[in-house]
Design a protein around this motif. Sequence first.
Motif, PDB file in Angstrom:
ATOM      1  N   LYS A  77     123.197  66.299  62.553  1.00  0.00           N
ATOM      2  CA  LYS A  77     123.692  66.207  61.174  1.00  0.00           C
ATOM      3  C   LYS A  77     123.035  65.046  60.432  1.00  0.00           C
ATOM      4  O   LYS A  77     122.686  65.151  59.256  1.00  0.00           O
ATOM      5  CB  LYS A  77     125.212  66.046  61.176  1.00  0.00           C
ATOM      6  CG  LYS A  77     125.983  67.283  61.592  1.00  0.00           C
ATOM      7  CD  LYS A  77     125.777  68.416  60.595  1.00  0.00           C
ATOM      8  CE  LYS A  77     126.584  69.632  60.979  1.00  0.00           C
ATOM      9  NZ  LYS A  77     126.359  70.763  60.015  1.00  0.00           N
ATOM     10  N   VAL A  78     122.871  63.923  61.122  1.00  0.00           N
ATOM     11  CA  VAL A  78     122.209  62.775  60.494  1.00  0.00           C
ATOM     12  C   VAL A  78     120.740  63.100  60.240  1.00  0.00           C
ATOM     13  O   VAL A  78     120.184  62.756  59.192  1.00  0.00           O
ATOM     14  CB  VAL A  78     122.355  61.519  61.374  1.00  0.00           C
ATOM     15  CG1 VAL A  78     121.449  60.391  60.876  1.00  0.00           C
ATOM     16  CG2 VAL A  78     123.807  61.051  61.370  1.00  0.00           C
ATOM     17  N   ALA A  81     120.434  65.114  57.144  1.00  0.00           N
ATOM     18  CA  ALA A  81     120.601  64.293  55.936  1.00  0.00           C
ATOM     19  C   ALA A  81     119.343  63.494  55.635  1.00  0.00           C
ATOM     20  O   ALA A  81     118.983  63.302  54.467  1.00  0.00           O
ATOM     21  CB  ALA A  81     121.797  63.362  56.115  1.00  0.00           C
ATOM     22  N   LYS A  94     122.242  58.966  52.102  1.00  0.00           N
ATOM     23  CA  LYS A  94     122.826  60.277  52.412  1.00  0.00           C
ATOM     24  C   LYS A  94     123.249  60.343  53.872  1.00  0.00           C
ATOM     25  O   LYS A  94     124.344  60.822  54.205  1.00  0.00           O
ATOM     26  CB  LYS A  94     121.793  61.367  52.116  1.00  0.00           C
ATOM     27  CG  LYS A  94     122.211  62.774  52.515  1.00  0.00           C
ATOM     28  CD  LYS A  94     123.283  63.336  51.615  1.00  0.00           C
ATOM     29  CE  LYS A  94     123.550  64.789  51.947  1.00  0.00           C
ATOM     30  NZ  LYS A  94     124.631  65.366  51.111  1.00  0.00           N
ATOM     31  N   ALA A  95     122.383  59.848  54.761  1.00  0.00           N
ATOM     32  CA  ALA A  95     122.673  59.900  56.192  1.00  0.00           C
ATOM     33  C   ALA A  95     123.860  59.014  56.558  1.00  0.00           C
ATOM     34  O   ALA A  95     124.708  59.395  57.364  1.00  0.00           O
ATOM     35  CB  ALA A  95     121.437  59.484  56.984  1.00  0.00           C
ATOM     36  N   ARG A  97     126.326  58.116  54.617  1.00  0.00           N
ATOM     37  CA  ARG A  97     127.550  58.742  54.096  1.00  0.00           C
ATOM     38  C   ARG A  97     127.958  59.934  54.973  1.00  0.00           C
ATOM     39  O   ARG A  97     129.150  60.148  55.235  1.00  0.00           O
ATOM     40  CB  ARG A  97     127.350  59.183  52.652  1.00  0.00           C
ATOM     41  CG  ARG A  97     127.278  58.033  51.666  1.00  0.00           C
ATOM     42  CD  ARG A  97     127.204  58.496  50.216  1.00  0.00           C
ATOM     43  NE  ARG A  97     127.094  57.356  49.326  1.00  0.00           N
ATOM     44  CZ  ARG A  97     128.121  56.603  48.923  1.00  0.00           C
ATOM     45  NH1 ARG A  97     129.349  56.940  49.305  1.00  0.00           N
ATOM     46  NH2 ARG A  97     127.945  55.581  48.129  1.00  0.00           N
ATOM     47  N   GLN A  98     126.964  60.682  55.417  1.00  0.00           N
ATOM     48  CA  GLN A  98     127.237  61.815  56.298  1.00  0.00           C
ATOM     49  C   GLN A  98     127.932  61.340  57.569  1.00  0.00           C
ATOM     50  O   GLN A  98     128.950  61.892  57.996  1.00  0.00           O
ATOM     51  CB  GLN A  98     125.914  62.510  56.650  1.00  0.00           C
ATOM     52  CG  GLN A  98     126.009  63.595  57.687  1.00  0.00           C
ATOM     53  CD  GLN A  98     126.366  64.945  57.103  1.00  0.00           C
ATOM     54  OE1 GLN A  98     127.521  65.192  56.744  1.00  0.00           O
ATOM     55  NE2 GLN A  98     125.383  65.815  56.986  1.00  0.00           N
ATOM     56  N   TYR A 101     131.644  59.926  56.655  1.00  0.00           N
ATOM     57  CA  TYR A 101     132.657  60.921  56.307  1.00  0.00           C
ATOM     58  C   TYR A 101     132.999  61.835  57.481  1.00  0.00           C
ATOM     59  O   TYR A 101     134.150  62.247  57.643  1.00  0.00           O
ATOM     60  CB  TYR A 101     132.204  61.747  55.097  1.00  0.00           C
ATOM     61  CG  TYR A 101     132.480  61.061  53.781  1.00  0.00           C
ATOM     62  CD1 TYR A 101     133.791  60.772  53.388  1.00  0.00           C
ATOM     63  CD2 TYR A 101     131.448  60.691  52.929  1.00  0.00           C
ATOM     64  CE1 TYR A 101     134.057  60.137  52.186  1.00  0.00           C
ATOM     65  CE2 TYR A 101     131.701  60.058  51.715  1.00  0.00           C
ATOM     66  CZ  TYR A 101     133.014  59.782  51.352  1.00  0.00           C
ATOM     67  OH  TYR A 101     133.276  59.146  50.164  1.00  0.00           O
ATOM     68  N   ARG A 102     132.011  62.154  58.316  1.00  0.00           N
ATOM     69  CA  ARG A 102     132.304  62.974  59.492  1.00  0.00           C
ATOM     70  C   ARG A 102     133.207  62.212  60.467  1.00  0.00           C
ATOM     71  O   ARG A 102     134.107  62.788  61.074  1.00  0.00           O
ATOM     72  CB  ARG A 102     131.009  63.408  60.178  1.00  0.00           C
ATOM     73  CG  ARG A 102     130.284  64.522  59.438  1.00  0.00           C
ATOM     74  CD  ARG A 102     129.028  64.966  60.173  1.00  0.00           C
ATOM     75  NE  ARG A 102     129.328  65.626  61.440  1.00  0.00           N
ATOM     76  CZ  ARG A 102     129.680  66.891  61.569  1.00  0.00           C
ATOM     77  NH1 ARG A 102     129.795  67.664  60.491  1.00  0.00           N
ATOM     78  NH2 ARG A 102     129.916  67.409  62.759  1.00  0.00           N
TER      79      ARG A 102
END
Length: 209
Positions: A77-78, A81, A94-95, A97-98, A101-102
């Motif tokens: 996922k990172v 991002a 973006k990474a 925050r990803q 939040y996860r």
Amino acid sequence: MAYRETEKMRQRKAQARKNIIECTWECVSEGGFRNARITRIASRAGVATGTIYRHFESREELFAEIFRMATQREVDKVAEALAIQGNAVARLEKALRQFAYRALKAPMKAWALIAEPVDPKVEEERLVYRKAYANLFEQAIRNGIAEGGIPDQDARLTSTCLVGAISESLVGPLSPTQAAATQGHKNNEDELVDTIVCFCLQGLTGTRS
């Protein structure tokens, strides 16, 4: 005549192994690795405890497999991002925050993967997982330095600082999320993520985003 395993038997064994893995992850997601007792996993999977040991040599091996599966998903996922369009700083934001939040969306899973005391075999996998994050961040930082958006610095060292900062602030013992949970309160997640990301980017670029 030597016994030859049939394709049907191989499929049954593969399905049984998959079921054990899924049930183990369910237990971990609900209460961490300490919640994943072999008897509980066996009951949930509808098998005898001995069946689990036919697929995994030990509890530690089962947990290591679960850890590899779960952490690879998070690392991917990172990586996704970081692959978006834009400059390195935007991609790093973006990474981060990803990641944040996860972790906040599934705090028990995050705690199990990042901070829960675990067996040495699982701790070895945790180190691999942290290095994978650091490698992704390091490459993005190097890209940012080449672009001119990030000042020249030791990208490898800075990447490990990012991993440590975001992990500790989200699920470590000093994390405000841990203090809030203990007191029965709930943090403002957006404010928390903004603060963490701002700190990380400020450390990288030397300027406030």
